[in-house]
Design a protein around this motif. Structure first.
Motif, mmCIF file in Angstrom:
data_model
loop_
_atom_site.group_PDB
_atom_site.id
_atom_site.type_symbol
_atom_site.label_atom_id
_atom_site.label_comp_id
_atom_site.label_asym_id
_atom_site.label_seq_id
_atom_site.Cartn_x
_atom_site.Cartn_y
_atom_site.Cartn_z
ATOM 1 N N CYS A 92 13.625 73.798 40.143
ATOM 2 C CA CYS A 92 13.106 73.154 38.928
ATOM 3 C C CYS A 92 13.324 74.018 37.705
ATOM 4 O O CYS A 92 13.611 73.500 36.609
ATOM 5 N N LEU A 93 13.190 75.325 37.840
ATOM 6 C CA LEU A 93 13.396 76.224 36.700
ATOM 7 C C LEU A 93 14.846 76.202 36.234
ATOM 8 O O LEU A 93 15.123 76.183 35.021
ATOM 9 N N ILE A 94 15.799 76.186 37.173
ATOM 10 C CA ILE A 94 17.213 76.127 36.804
ATOM 11 C C ILE A 94 17.504 74.833 36.045
ATOM 12 O O ILE A 94 18.151 74.840 34.984
ATOM 13 N N ARG A 99 18.491 71.890 30.976
ATOM 14 C CA ARG A 99 18.116 70.785 30.086
ATOM 15 C C ARG A 99 17.747 71.295 28.705
ATOM 16 O O ARG A 99 18.133 70.715 27.680
ATOM 17 N N LEU A 100 16.997 72.387 28.672
ATOM 18 C CA LEU A 100 16.555 72.944 27.399
ATOM 19 C C LEU A 100 17.740 73.447 26.582
ATOM 20 O O LEU A 100 17.814 73.225 25.365
ATOM 21 N N VAL A 101 18.696 74.116 27.247
ATOM 22 C CA VAL A 101 19.879 74.620 26.541
ATOM 23 C C VAL A 101 20.689 73.461 25.970
ATOM 24 O O VAL A 101 21.100 73.488 24.799
ATOM 25 N N TRP A 165 18.148 65.954 29.247
ATOM 26 C CA TRP A 165 18.153 66.793 28.048
ATOM 27 C C TRP A 165 17.802 66.028 26.775
ATOM 28 O O TRP A 165 17.515 66.625 25.739
ATOM 29 N N ALA A 166 17.836 64.687 26.826
ATOM 30 C CA ALA A 166 17.797 63.884 25.600
ATOM 31 C C ALA A 166 16.485 64.024 24.843
ATOM 32 O O ALA A 166 16.479 64.095 23.606
ATOM 33 N N SER A 167 15.351 64.056 25.540
ATOM 34 C CA SER A 167 14.067 64.144 24.840
ATOM 35 C C SER A 167 13.939 65.462 24.086
ATOM 36 O O SER A 167 13.402 65.500 22.964
ATOM 37 N N THR A 168 14.436 66.551 24.678
ATOM 38 C CA THR A 168 14.439 67.835 23.972
ATOM 39 C C THR A 168 15.355 67.784 22.762
ATOM 40 O O THR A 168 15.020 68.312 21.688
ATOM 41 N N ALA A 169 16.509 67.135 22.894
ATOM 42 C CA ALA A 169 17.446 67.031 21.769
ATOM 43 C C ALA A 169 16.831 66.268 20.606
ATOM 44 O O ALA A 169 17.035 66.635 19.440
ATOM 45 N N VAL A 170 16.077 65.207 20.890
ATOM 46 C CA VAL A 170 15.421 64.442 19.821
ATOM 47 C C VAL A 170 14.427 65.319 19.077
ATOM 48 O O VAL A 170 14.371 65.318 17.830
ATOM 49 N N PHE A 171 13.612 66.073 19.820
ATOM 50 C CA PHE A 171 12.629 66.958 19.178
ATOM 51 C C PHE A 171 13.323 68.012 18.313
ATOM 52 O O PHE A 171 12.916 68.268 17.168
ATOM 53 N N ILE A 215 9.599 73.750 27.860
ATOM 54 C CA ILE A 215 10.066 74.052 29.214
ATOM 55 C C ILE A 215 8.984 73.743 30.247
ATOM 56 O O ILE A 215 9.283 73.354 31.383
ATOM 57 N N SER A 216 7.707 73.855 29.869
ATOM 58 C CA SER A 216 6.634 73.484 30.791
ATOM 59 C C SER A 216 6.666 71.987 31.095
ATOM 60 O O SER A 216 6.557 71.570 32.261
ATOM 61 N N PHE A 217 6.819 71.183 30.047
ATOM 62 C CA PHE A 217 6.914 69.738 30.259
ATOM 63 C C PHE A 217 8.178 69.380 31.045
ATOM 64 O O PHE A 217 8.166 68.461 31.875
ATOM 65 N N GLU A 218 9.271 70.090 30.788
ATOM 66 C CA GLU A 218 10.506 69.828 31.532
ATOM 67 C C GLU A 218 10.343 70.174 33.009
ATOM 68 O O GLU A 218 10.869 69.479 33.883
ATOM 69 N N LEU A 219 9.625 71.257 33.305
ATOM 70 C CA LEU A 219 9.370 71.620 34.698
ATOM 71 C C LEU A 219 8.600 70.518 35.418
ATOM 72 O O LEU A 219 8.911 70.171 36.562
ATOM 73 N N ALA A 220 7.577 69.968 34.758
ATOM 74 C CA ALA A 220 6.790 68.895 35.364
ATOM 75 C C ALA A 220 7.653 67.661 35.598
ATOM 76 O O ALA A 220 7.593 67.047 36.681
#
Length: 325
Positions: A92-94, A99-101, A165-171, A215-220
């Motif tokens: 999940c971390l990978i 996704r974050l990058v 990755w899309a939700s992070t990109a919007v933010f 990244i916490s929300f992405e992990l979940a």
């Protein structure tokens, strides 16, 4: 003027639960009483009852040797859970980091450059958000998957990163649009700083406080999809068919599992486990729920802490202004 409230219970709950799971990931394998891949064929007697885990699963607390009982294949469930946390967290971390990058790169480009670049990235974001992550992951893994349920790590990473990755990109895009209008950005442009230098030295530092929460929300979110894939029978590792007695003399296939434990893999073969080892489904489900809950609480707590810090800064600036006046 009152100071903004400082209590942040989600942050403390998230930190405590996440810390506990990190401890289990680090120390769990050394605390496991059994080899998690060992199918136990010994006979255990409790009073007038005899248990052979490889033939008949042992319920929780039935014997002192198996605290949480045995799984559907006759392996110690407590040991498998202690071993399963680490690979699940690493996976999940990978995925969350990738996704974050991707979200940062596309979001910064869309928010800064504008024009054709922004329009193209907006199309990619819209397509990514429109496609359900689970269905896309199922399609990619099924298309690229190996034979006999043997799926490899790169396929899972590709399938879960391609749309997540899309939700992070919007933010990041929306934040970049706000930051680029700040006076210090105009000052950097006035002295001749290049776009790359402005993004790296002025825009990114404004985004760093939000990254831990993201990244916490992405992990979940990643763990939820990985668990759903496991429930559907798609998991990492070499699978094999479980043979067991079902009332006849000969053994018959009763499900599919893998040697090396991982939480998503332990969610596979759900209905057979509900009939033969319902405690296995319950304990694994509780572990998955607590992990997702921990990451969501940590993300929400970090978000609130960021808002509290900003509110305190605003409160101090207003207090200083009143004092000067």
């Amino acid at each position: 003027m009152k100071n903004p409230p400082s209590r942040n219970f989600p942050l403390w709950i998230g930190l405590i639960l996440t810390g506990l799971f990190l401890m289990v990931a680090a120390l769990g394998p050394s605390l496991a009483p059994y080899d998690p891949t060992e199918v136990i064929t010994d006979v255990f007697r409790v009073g007038d009852k005899a248990f052979v885990p490889s033939v008949q699963p042992v319920p929780p607390l039935e014997t002192s040797q198996f605290l949480l009982g045995t799984d559907i294949a006759g392996r110690d469930l407590y040991s498998r859970l202690l071993w399963a946390i680490r690979p699940t967290l690493v996976l999940c971390l990978i995925i969350a980091a990738l996704r974050l990058v991707l979200g940062l790169v596309f979001g910064l480009a869309a928010g800064w450059f504008g024009g054709v670049v922004t329009r193209l990235i907006d199309i990619l974001i819209d397509v990514s958000l429109a496609v359900p992550i689970l269905l896309f992951a199922l399609a990619v893994i099924s298309y690229l998957g190996g034979e006999d349920h043997n799926y490899e790590l790169p396929m899972f990473i590709l399938a879960l990163v391609a749309t997540g990755w899309a939700s992070t990109a919007v933010f990041v895009k929306n934040s970049t649009l706000v930051i680029k209008r700040e006076p210090f950005i105009e000052g950097a442009r006035a002295v001749g700083a290049s776009p790359g230098r402005i993004l790296g030295s002025h825009v990114l530092p404004q985004l760093w406080p939000a990254l831990p929460a993201l990244i916490s929300f992405e992990l979940a979110a990643t763990l939820l999809v990985v668990a759903e894939l496991g429930f559907l029978g798609l998991f990492i590792g070499e699978a094999f068919v479980i043979m067991g007695a079902t009332g006849s003399i000969t053994e018959t296939p009763i499900g599919i599992t893998a040697n090396y434990p991982e939480l998503a893999q332990m969610m596979a073969n759900f209905w057979s486990k509900m009939l033969r080892t319902p405690w296995e489904v319950a304990f694994v489900g509780i572990a998955v729920f607590l992990l997702i809950f921990a990451f969501n609480m940590l993300g929400e707590g970090l978000r609130r802490q960021m808002d509290i810090t900003r509110s305190r800064g605003l409160w101090r600036r207003r207090s200083d202004k009143i004092a000067v006046e």
